[in-house]
Design a protein around this motif. Structure first.
Motif, PDB file in Angstrom:
ATOM      1  N   UNK A  36     161.125   5.530  -8.899  1.00 47.28           N
ATOM      2  CA  UNK A  36     159.746   5.191  -8.605  1.00 47.28           C
ATOM      3  C   UNK A  36     159.517   4.780  -7.160  1.00 47.28           C
ATOM      4  N   UNK A  37     160.571   4.856  -6.344  1.00 47.56           N
ATOM      5  CA  UNK A  37     160.454   4.464  -4.938  1.00 47.56           C
ATOM      6  C   UNK A  37     159.511   5.404  -4.199  1.00 47.56           C
ATOM      7  N   UNK A  38     158.665   4.827  -3.346  1.00 50.99           N
ATOM      8  CA  UNK A  38     157.783   5.629  -2.502  1.00 50.99           C
ATOM      9  C   UNK A  38     158.596   6.233  -1.363  1.00 50.99           C
ATOM     10  N   UNK A  39     158.590   7.552  -1.276  1.00 53.00           N
ATOM     11  CA  UNK A  39     159.357   8.257  -0.251  1.00 53.00           C
ATOM     12  C   UNK A  39     158.497   8.737   0.906  1.00 53.00           C
ATOM     13  N   UNK A  40     157.235   9.027   0.636  1.00 48.61           N
ATOM     14  CA  UNK A  40     156.344   9.519   1.695  1.00 48.61           C
ATOM     15  C   UNK A  40     154.899   9.338   1.256  1.00 48.61           C
ATOM     16  N   UNK A  41     154.040   9.104   2.238  1.00 47.48           N
ATOM     17  CA  UNK A  41     152.605   9.024   2.002  1.00 47.48           C
ATOM     18  C   UNK A  41     151.895   9.967   2.971  1.00 47.48           C
ATOM     19  N   UNK A  42     150.756  10.501   2.535  1.00 45.36           N
ATOM     20  CA  UNK A  42     149.938  11.340   3.410  1.00 45.36           C
ATOM     21  C   UNK A  42     148.477  11.080   3.070  1.00 45.36           C
TER      22      UNK A  42
END
Length: 400
Positions: A36-42
């Motif tokens: 569930x780790x956030x790896x990337x946001x856009x």
């Protein structure tokens, strides 16, 4: 990859429009499926668009962010847009011309068997929703979203809710790919939304081809202004200088527009920015011909072109649908760049008519029902709620 377990990502994506169509933005997040780790946001403010377009843009951005992390990953896309999920899963047809290229773009990021789609209720898509709203808020300030200022992940993990307003509420998806009815107020009296962004639309002055009514687009010769055209450009410049409202000048890159724009900018003491999206239609093999000559040589192609916005001129020219798509993109970028300002756009017949048509939400065949003289003025005002108002069409008073 032999001997290694395939990485698995979850892409959550969303898009919104405050007006539908109106100021729009998207958000997307890539998560590790196991942790569930956030790896990337856009996220991005995309100017004026519909909810559906913004949602598709969010999908494309999320898939590209995942691909950048691992081109060989397996991806599960989770979205609260029933429309996008059903269309990308192949269960609903994609009929709307604005949706098809976006769907194709999304489908081309990963192999088809690497991506699965899942619909989720909106309350389970909060991270992407926060990002989309951050992008729209940034656009309202005349800025673009930046990761360093984002609190979307923190807000989501904390379980907090961003302040809600009518502008943040998405229109419900329908099982057809047509823009939902606008949430913007109908024409008439409404709240004070502040000064609009106004585009003053100036068709370029005459060239040698203009009085002969020959097809003159972006796929043939690039003619200069004639002596008459130069006089018309100076007359337009004098009229705008007397009016004193124009704050920026943007031109098609074609020579006849740049010469017209230069004449105006010199009078106003402004620089000229060029925009590829404002160029004229590419008329293919019809370039330089009169309507009668095209009808004689390419009767079937001409008949198709007159009856369908999807039809291209002979020889691989541009359809009206293609022109509308790039003109709308330039419009949205310019609205984001020049909020609440008056901007002169020096362009051609088809882009001017297209901007007018889109402002009126008129059908493509309306393009054939407008008269647009050389060096004429038209004007459209765009408001913060997504509404547009046609202020002027084909004004030639300065030329008399």
């Amino acid at each position: 990859m032999a001997g290694a377990e395939r990485r698995r990502f979850v892409v959550e994506a969303d898009g919104g429009s405050r007006g539908n169509p109106g100021p729009a933005g998207y958000g997307a997040v890539v998560l590790d499926a196991a942790t569930g780790e956030t790896l990337a946001e856009a996220a991005e403010f995309i100017g004026r668009a519909t909810n559906n377009v913004a949602e598709y843009r969010g999908l494309v951005a999320g898939l590209r962010a995942a691909y950048a992390l691992d081109p060989g990953a397996a991806v599960r896309v989770r979205m609260d847009s029933k429309l996008v999920v059903e269309q990308m899963s192949g269960r609903w047809k994609i009929k709307h011309p604005d949706m098809r290229p976006l769907a194709a773009e999304a489908g081309a990021v990963y192999p088809r068997d690497a991506v699965a789609y899942e619909w989720i209720p909106r309350e389970k898509n909060k991270h992407a929703d926060r990002l989309a709203n951050e992008a729209m808020d940034a656009g309202k300030r005349g800025e673009q979203w930046t990761p360093s200022r984002s609190t979307a992940e923190l807000d989501t993990r904390a379980g907090g809710a961003a302040p809600a307003s009518a502008a943040d509420v998405h229109v419900a998806d329908a099982p057809v790919d047509v823009p939902a009815k606008s949430a913007a107020p109908p024409a008439g009296w409404g709240p004070d939304l502040g000064p609009p962004t106004t585009f003053v639309l100036l068709r370029h002055g005459e060239t040698a081809l203009t009085p002969e009514k020959r097809f003159s687009g972006s796929g043939g010769a690039d003619p200069e202004l004639s002596a008459t055209g130069r006089r018309q450009a100076e007359a337009a410049a004098a009229a705008l200088a007397a009016r004193g409202t124009v704050q920026a000048v943007v031109s098609s890159p074609l020579r006849r527009c740049r010469e017209t724009a230069d004449a105006v900018a010199a009078r106003l003491g402004l620089d000229v920015r060029t925009d590829e999206g404002l160029r004229e239609t590419d008329f293919g093999a019809w370039e330089g011909l009169t309507f009668a000559e095209v009808r004689e040589r390419y009767a079937d192609d001409l008949a198709a072109w007159l009856s369908s916005p999807e039809a291209e001129p002979t020889g691989g020219g541009e359809s009206f649908t293609a022109v509308a798509r790039r003109v709308a993109l330039s419009r949205d970028k310019l609205l984001a760049r020049y909020p609440s300002r008056t901007v002169l756009l020096v362009t051609h017949v088809t882009p001017v008519k297209t901007l007018v048509r889109l402002a009126l939400d008129a059908p493509p065949e309306s393009l054939f029902r407008m008269e647009l003289s050389a060096a004429s003025f038209s004007a459209v005002a765009y408001y913060a709620d997504g509404n547009a108002s046609l202020r002027l069409l084909n004004d030639t008073g300065h030329l008399r």
